[in-house]
Design a protein around this motif. Structure first.
Motif: not given
Length: 267
Positions: A65-74, A158-164, A211-213, A245-248
């Motif tokens: 979680q800490q290493i890839f925090l930039a990937f997953i933080m909303l 997925l996280v970028v799609s939710v951010s969008m 849920l997608p998260f 596909a759904f989120l995009v």
């Protein structure tokens, strides 16, 4: 497509300039990783029942979680996009000879990639050499590591799609803070960033599965440690693709609807 790749590359190179911020992030993430692990060690030492996930897997879960925090933080935000929407400068974006959705998607993706690249390797170098039980263990197997990389990459998308969807919602709410808070608080809880999913009550785990998260965070980290076997991971990849596909599709539809209602005044 070449235009979006170029935007992604330029944004990625721009993000690599913020090395001082990345170093501060490394120190902060190491600190919080150690604190969280200490809490779970105390919890496991005081527990009298069999835990649904081992302490070693929890340690891997926390460090990843800490290493890839930039990937997953909303809660990560691009204030430039918010200002375009709330300030009316979206008119300039409409003049570009490319689609706004893939253009913004490429920018957000590059920001997360550059931030993660600057932070992940220093943390990895440290956590692999920490004493037990704080050390990050190696992946369960080469196959588990390959599945981890695939699920992590799909989780990032997925996280970028939710951010969008957060950015698009500001066309109606005009409140970036409100949109980020509503989605990030709920999303991080149901992703397992507050408490790992296996430690949640069964009824709450059922909710996270629809849920997608959870598929962006919990799945890759448990695949890494082998807590989720390969056959279940393959099903998880299919679910990730379905959610993507759904989120995009939803994001593009909502953005098209929002742009129809945009009124630009002045000149």
């Amino acid at each position: 497509m070449r235009a979006y790749v170029s935007v992604c590359r330029m944004r990625f190179l721009n993000g690599l300039q913020y090395r001082a911020a990345a170093l501060a992030g490394v120190a902060t993430q190491l600190f919080f990783g150690l604190i969280f692990i200490m809490v779970y060690i105390a919890f496991y030492n005081g527990s009298t029942v069999q835990a649904p996930i081992s302490l070693q897997d929890i340690v891997a879960y926390i460090w990843l979680q800490q290493i890839f925090l930039a990937f997953i933080m909303l809660w990560a935000r691009d204030n430039e996009i918010f200002q375009l929407i709330t300030g009316g400068s979206i008119a300039y974006e409409l003049c570009r000879p490319c689609g706004i959705y893939p253009f913004w998607f490429a920018k957000l993706l590059a920001q997360r990639l550059s931030s993660a690249l600057l932070r992940c390797f220093p943390i990895l170098l440290i956590v692999f050499f920490l004493p037990e039980p704080y050390r990050l263990s190696l992946p369960e197997s080469p196959g588990a590591f390959a599945l981890f990389l695939i699920t992590l990459a799909l989780g990032l998308l997925l996280v970028v799609s939710v951010s969008m969807l957060i950015y698009i919602s500001v066309f109606w709410t005009l409140s970036p803070t409100g949109s980020i808070l509503m989605v990030s608080v709920a999303g991080e809880f149901f992703a397992g960033m507050i408490m790992p999913i296996p430690l949640m009550p069964q009824w709450l785990q059922t909710i996270t599965y629809v849920l997608p998260f959870r598929w962006a965070v919990d799945l890759p980290f448990r695949v890494y440690s082998g807590h989720i076997p390969a056959d279940e991971a393959l099903w998880g990849i299919l679910i990730q693709l379905g959610w993507l596909a759904f989120l995009v599709g939803t994001g593009r539809l909502l953005l098209r609807r929002a742009l129809r209602q945009v009124v630009v005044q002045g000149g």
